[in-house]
Design a protein around this motif. Structure first.
Motif, mmCIF file in Angstrom:
data_model
loop_
_atom_site.group_PDB
_atom_site.id
_atom_site.type_symbol
_atom_site.label_atom_id
_atom_site.label_comp_id
_atom_site.label_asym_id
_atom_site.label_seq_id
_atom_site.Cartn_x
_atom_site.Cartn_y
_atom_site.Cartn_z
ATOM 1 N N UNK A 193 11.424 -0.470 3.940
ATOM 2 C CA UNK A 193 10.318 -1.372 3.615
ATOM 3 C C UNK A 193 10.836 -2.369 2.576
ATOM 4 N N UNK A 194 9.982 -3.332 2.213
ATOM 5 C CA UNK A 194 10.425 -4.294 1.194
ATOM 6 C C UNK A 194 10.171 -3.768 -0.219
ATOM 7 N N UNK A 195 9.698 -2.522 -0.320
ATOM 8 C CA UNK A 195 9.504 -1.912 -1.643
ATOM 9 C C UNK A 195 10.685 -0.974 -1.911
ATOM 10 N N UNK A 196 11.381 -1.162 -3.044
ATOM 11 C CA UNK A 196 12.543 -0.303 -3.312
ATOM 12 C C UNK A 196 12.152 1.176 -3.347
ATOM 13 N N UNK A 197 13.003 1.991 -2.756
ATOM 14 C CA UNK A 197 12.814 3.454 -2.772
ATOM 15 C C UNK A 197 11.580 3.935 -2.029
ATOM 16 N N UNK A 198 10.998 3.080 -1.182
ATOM 17 C CA UNK A 198 9.893 3.542 -0.327
ATOM 18 C C UNK A 198 10.250 3.292 1.138
ATOM 19 N N UNK A 199 10.067 4.307 1.951
ATOM 20 C CA UNK A 199 10.388 4.213 3.376
ATOM 21 C C UNK A 199 9.139 4.542 4.185
ATOM 22 N N UNK A 200 9.144 4.082 5.440
ATOM 23 C CA UNK A 200 7.999 4.346 6.304
ATOM 24 C C UNK A 200 8.441 5.251 7.460
ATOM 25 N N UNK A 201 7.722 6.342 7.639
ATOM 26 C CA UNK A 201 8.003 7.255 8.754
ATOM 27 C C UNK A 201 6.959 7.031 9.831
ATOM 28 N N UNK A 202 7.401 6.891 11.072
ATOM 29 C CA UNK A 202 6.488 6.757 12.207
ATOM 30 C C UNK A 202 6.566 8.052 13.014
ATOM 31 N N UNK A 203 5.438 8.726 13.169
ATOM 32 C CA UNK A 203 5.387 10.005 13.892
ATOM 33 C C UNK A 203 5.178 9.745 15.387
ATOM 34 N N UNK A 204 6.082 10.242 16.204
ATOM 35 C CA UNK A 204 6.034 10.016 17.663
ATOM 36 C C UNK A 204 5.313 11.161 18.383
ATOM 37 N N UNK A 205 4.906 10.878 19.621
ATOM 38 C CA UNK A 205 4.312 11.932 20.465
ATOM 39 C C UNK A 205 5.397 12.746 21.186
ATOM 40 N N UNK A 206 6.651 12.279 21.114
ATOM 41 C CA UNK A 206 7.743 12.964 21.820
ATOM 42 C C UNK A 206 7.932 14.386 21.291
ATOM 43 N N UNK A 207 8.218 15.286 22.207
ATOM 44 C CA UNK A 207 8.473 16.682 21.818
ATOM 45 C C UNK A 207 9.780 17.135 22.455
ATOM 46 N N UNK A 208 10.565 17.875 21.683
ATOM 47 C CA UNK A 208 11.781 18.470 22.242
ATOM 48 C C UNK A 208 11.839 19.930 21.792
ATOM 49 N N UNK A 209 12.559 20.727 22.550
ATOM 50 C CA UNK A 209 12.773 22.129 22.155
ATOM 51 C C UNK A 209 14.133 22.571 22.674
ATOM 52 N N UNK A 210 14.573 23.712 22.190
ATOM 53 C CA UNK A 210 15.867 24.280 22.580
ATOM 54 C C UNK A 210 16.975 23.240 22.422
#
Ligand code: UDP
Length: 242
Positions: free
Chosen positions: A18-35
């Motif tokens: 992001x444009x703010x130092x030391x701040x990040x943005x996480x986007x949560x996806x619908x994708x699922x994985x296993x094994x």
């Protein structure tokens, strides 16, 4: 706040600068994985559900003195977090035997574990996230011995808080995985997520061993209605104030 470049795309989340130092943005996806990503799919609404559950549980942790990377929820699928360097260890806590513990030791599913087990796995998909012995943990030196002590202490505290909280939701916390990071000053913060993707959660009072499962095992074991399981966790978690 402006979205910057994509820093990393994992199996369930994407991380942006992001444009703010030391701040990040996480986007949560619908994708699922296993094994180890051999099984792939998508769970409708998972991104929003896991984002909301994680945010609630991170707030709970902060209220109990456990430092986390959580800042805020700018949108239903986005979490603003403090920038940390992730320690490449997966810290697993177990209250009840399930999953790889049963496979590797022959312990029966559902065996109570007291005191809880804290295990360290190497976070490395190419190597299949192997379980580390204490000697291997020391050998790899991914965290100092003092940090390993801190991670163990935090993991057990988080377990106490989460177990009580989920009990109030009439859900049994079987096991879960945590990831930690270091901020710019070297302080260790709880990072990643706490959600049905990373915890085993059983509905209390449900005798059917398939119906009681509210977590990613519904996806791993093709138990059906994965979204329904995750939504039950969301409703129960949001129903408890922190
Ligand atoms: N777990 C996770 N990510 C991983 C491995 C495990 O979130 O890469 C979680 C898993 O959902 C469970 C706990 O950690 O709640 C213990 O998982 P286990 O070692 O039994 O492995 P699995 O059965 O998932 O192979």
């Amino acid at each position: 706040m402006k979205l910057g470049e994509k820093l990393y795309e994992g199996k369930a989340k994407i991380l942006y600068a992001t444009d703010v130092p030391d701040q990040l943005l996480t986007f949560f996806k619908d994708d699922a994985t296993a094994f180890n990503a051999q099984k792939k799919g998508s769970i409708r609404g998972k991104g929003e559900i896991n984002n909301a559950i994680s945010a609630h549980l991170f707030k709970l942790m902060a209220s109990k003195g456990v430092p986390t990377h959580f800042i805020s929820l700018p949108s239903p699928t986005q979490m603003l977090v403090k920038a940390v360097t992730i320690i490449p260890l997966e810290v697993v806590v177990r209250n009840i035997a399930a999953g790889s513990l049963c496979k590797q030791t022959g312990l029966a599913l559902g065996t109570n574990i007291q005191p809880p087990l804290v295990e360290f796995y190497l976070k490395d998909d190419a190597l299949g996230d192997p379980l580390l012995t204490p000697d291997r943990l020391r050998l790899l030196n991914l965290a100092t011995p003092e940090e390993v002590e801190t991670l163990t202490r935090l993991a057990l505290t988080i377990n106490d808080v989460l177990r009580d909280f989920f009990n109030q939701c009439e859900i049994t916390l079987v096991d879960f995985k945590l990831e930690f990071g270091r901020d710019r000053t070297g302080q260790i913060l709880l990072a990643d997520e706490i959600s049905p993707d990373t915890c085993r959660l059983w509905k209390q009072g449900e005798p059917d061993p398939q119906k009681r499962v509210l977590d990613k095992d519904r996806f791993r074991q093709d138990l059906g209605d994965v979204e329904g399981g995750y939504r039950q966790v969301l409703d129960r978690v949001l129903g408890q104030a922190v």
